[in-house]
Design an enzyme around this catalytic site. Structure first.
Site, short mmCIF file in Angstrom:
data_model
loop_
_atom_site.label_atom_id
_atom_site.label_comp_id
_atom_site.label_asym_id
_atom_site.label_seq_id
_atom_site.Cartn_x
_atom_site.Cartn_y
_atom_site.Cartn_z
N GLU A 121 2.57 28.21 14.59
CA GLU A 121 1.38 28.14 15.45
C GLU A 121 0.50 26.93 15.13
O GLU A 121 -0.70 26.93 15.42
CB GLU A 121 0.59 29.45 15.37
N ASP A 152 1.46 36.38 8.47
CA ASP A 152 0.24 37.06 8.88
C ASP A 152 -0.16 38.02 7.76
O ASP A 152 0.69 38.72 7.20
CB ASP A 152 0.47 37.91 10.13
#
Length: 588
Positions: A335, A359
């Site tokens: 990302e 994450d």
């Protein structure tokens, strides 16, 4: 050819001739040689070569000799200095005045000559001039003829050298953004001032259409592509397709997607570091790459809504092998989270090992685990744990299938065995991506990290009005009972790579509980490295002038420049903030 950054060793000496200096020449120069030998025999660059040291052309007793040493170091790509002495020297006359590289001074703890007095004097000069320096002073008195480096001194010398080399390895390289901001994630809003002023790096950017341009125009090595296809068919296990029936692609469509993601990997790599083979094919401009030490790929959503996602590319760039064999890993952020990319980069340069990008997904309390699974947590998991899981990509080294002394590890590429590569592949599969999230398809990476590995989770954040701040959590990976793992994993996306992590608690601050660690984490991502390297990270952060807002490193292991203590000795966190704010970024 670009030189490795080197450590400069400066033997300083009492400048008085007619007996004093002459009696100290051999001992002083031998100290310098012993430090150089320690560093070169212990530390390696990311390519596996021994770290190089440069020793001043003579001992340094007066300013002209300090200047001669400085000139040699400028020509030798010296990124940091270590001054050594067994005696009194003239402080500000012999010190290195370079303001943009780290400095350390080892004053020999002996009674015959006042090495400690010089150490205190020259550190005071460093503080007055605003040029930070690390002070190294052995705990125990040594005999004058003792040539051994005490263990406590070795530890500080090596900690300093590892961190200093990281500053040198980053300087004059680039962060390459492939795409732009992903889904409004703050870390992918790339801040060029931070990279330039704190790390000495530049920023480059390419649009994601560069991937399709290179595919359409054949700007990749076709022979490597054919070889890669054969290797992938032989070694990569396609996982279970968990998509709704109407979203499942045909076998032919999946075959095309495998071709696509392999090309993505090759193009992503070539964008970062170039590829001389492209010049042979007539693509001289593309062959040079972007001199990127770290990069990130936006992916979501503009790319992934239409094309196969970047999971395969990201996984194998961060992994230490591919169809070309075992090699050093790249540092590549999902990302385009540049701040997590930098966190990974710090870890990588300190350890030479690949990094897990994840994450920080869920805090599981003992009560919640008991309610959902009926299982009572115990051991390192007793206080609960964090579920670290990236949305589809992760280095295969994160499986923990490599071993050292029978225990799971993540190791440098030069230690990796072919059998360990096979074990990583056998314990990983690549399920088709969840097309509700990734409409263009692709293949995710699925594995479970082995338990009982010491790891450190790191995150760099940007705080308006302050700048970058670093947070560090040392702890261990966990191995849950199989049924418990599946129950918890199936509540999120079981097609993604999972690491169960228990931070080490201290009973205070952000480490009172695992919940507090999660609650104080500064962003949605973390960079996870093998080993407890929090102390090294704190040393590196102080060199770059980045304050640490949260850590669980024992106080006795914290090693910062001596003048940090002049900002206060009781509240070290506050002193760190004030020192970094006053001194400003290393490269500004």
């Amino acid at each position: 050819m670009i030189q490795h950054p080197r450590i400069g060793i400066r033997p300083t000496i009492d400048g008085r001739r007619q007996g004093v200096r002459e009696s100290l020449e051999v001992q002083t120069m031998n100290m310098a040689k012993s430090v150089a030998d320690l560093i070169s025999s212990t530390l390696k660059y990311p390519d596996g070569e021994p770290v190089e040291c440069v020793i001043s052309p003579s001992t340094i007793g007066r300013v002209p000799e300090a200047a001669a040493s400085h000139e040699l170091f400028k020509k030798s790509n010296v990124c940091a200095t270590i001054t050594v002495t067994p005696c009194w020297c003239y402080g500000s006359e012999t010190m290195d005045m370079s303001p943009d590289i780290p400095h350390a001074i080892w004053g020999f703890n002996g009674t015959e000559r006042p090495g400690a007095v010089y150490l205190a004097a020259v550190l005071a000069s460093h503080a007055q001039k605003g040029i930070p320096a690390f002070g190294i002073y052995g705990r125990d008195v040594q005999e004058a003829n003792d040539t051994d480096i005490p263990e406590d001194v070795k530890e500080k010398l090596l900690r300093y050298a590892r961190a200093a080399l990281a500053t040198g390895l980053m300087r004059d390289t680039a962060y390459l953004s492939m795409g732009s901001v992903s889904m409004g994630i703050g870390g992918s809003i790339v801040n060029p001032d931070f990279f330039q002023e704190y790390l000495g790096m530049r920023n480059e950017s390419v649009d994601m259409t560069e991937f399709t341009r290179r595919m359409d125009r054949g700007i990749y090595d076709p022979e490597e592509f054919e070889r890669a296809m054969v290797w992938v068919k032989e070694h990569i296990k396609e996982g279970v397709d968990r998509n709704r029936e109407d979203l499942i692609l045909s076998k032919e469509e999946k075959e095309k997607q495998w071709e696509f993601v392999i090309k993505m990997f090759m193009i992503g790599r070539d964008l970062m570091v170039g590829n001389p083979r492209l010049a042979e094919l007539g693509f001289e401009e593309e062959a040079v790459g972007h001199h990127a030490l770290v990069a990130g790929f936006q992916g979501q959503r503009q790319w992934t809504d239409h094309f196969p996602n970047g999971d395969f590319m990201e996984t194998f760039l961060n992994t230490q092998f591919d169809w070309n064999g075992i090699r050093k890993p790249f540092v590549f952020a999902t990302e385009n989270d540049s701040l997590n990319g930098v966190s990974m980069l710090f870890n990588y340069l300190l350890t030479n090992t690949p990094q897990i990008f994840a994450d920080v997904r869920t805090y599981w309390s003992p009560e919640a685990v008991k309610r959902v699974t009926g299982h009572t947590l115990e051991g390192r998991a007793a206080a609960g744990f964090l579920h670290l899981i990236n949305s589809g990509s992760c280095t295969l080294d994160g499986t923990g299938q490599a071993t050292r002394d029978g225990k799971p590890v993540m190791k440098p590429f030069w230690e990796l065995e072919e059998s360990e590569v096979q074990a990583m592949l056998e314990n990983t599969d690549f399920p088709p991506a969840n097309r509700e999230y990734f409409r263009g398809g692709g293949f995710s990476t699925r594995f479970l990290t082995k338990g009982d590995m010491p790891v450190t989770m790191v995150r760099l954040n940007l705080l308006k009005g302050v700048g970058p701040v670093l947070q560090i959590a040392e702890g261990y990976t966990l191995e849950l009972p199989e049924d418990v793992h599946h129950t918890l994993d199936n509540r999120t996306d079981p097609g993604w790579p999972t690491t169960w992590f228990a931070p080490r608690l201290t009973g205070k601050g952000a480490f009172k509980s695992v919940y507090d660690v999660m609650n104080n984490w500064g962003a949605n991502h973390g960079a996870i490295t093998y080993g407890h390297i929090g102390a090294d990270l704190i040393t590196l952060a102080s060199m770059l002038r980045i304050p640490v807002n949260m850590h669980n490193v024992p106080e006795e292991d914290i090693f910062r420049p001596k003048n940090w203590s002049l900002f206060g000795t009781e509240d070290l966190e506050s002193a760190d903030y004030r020192a970094c704010q006053l001194l400003g970024p290393l490269h500004k």
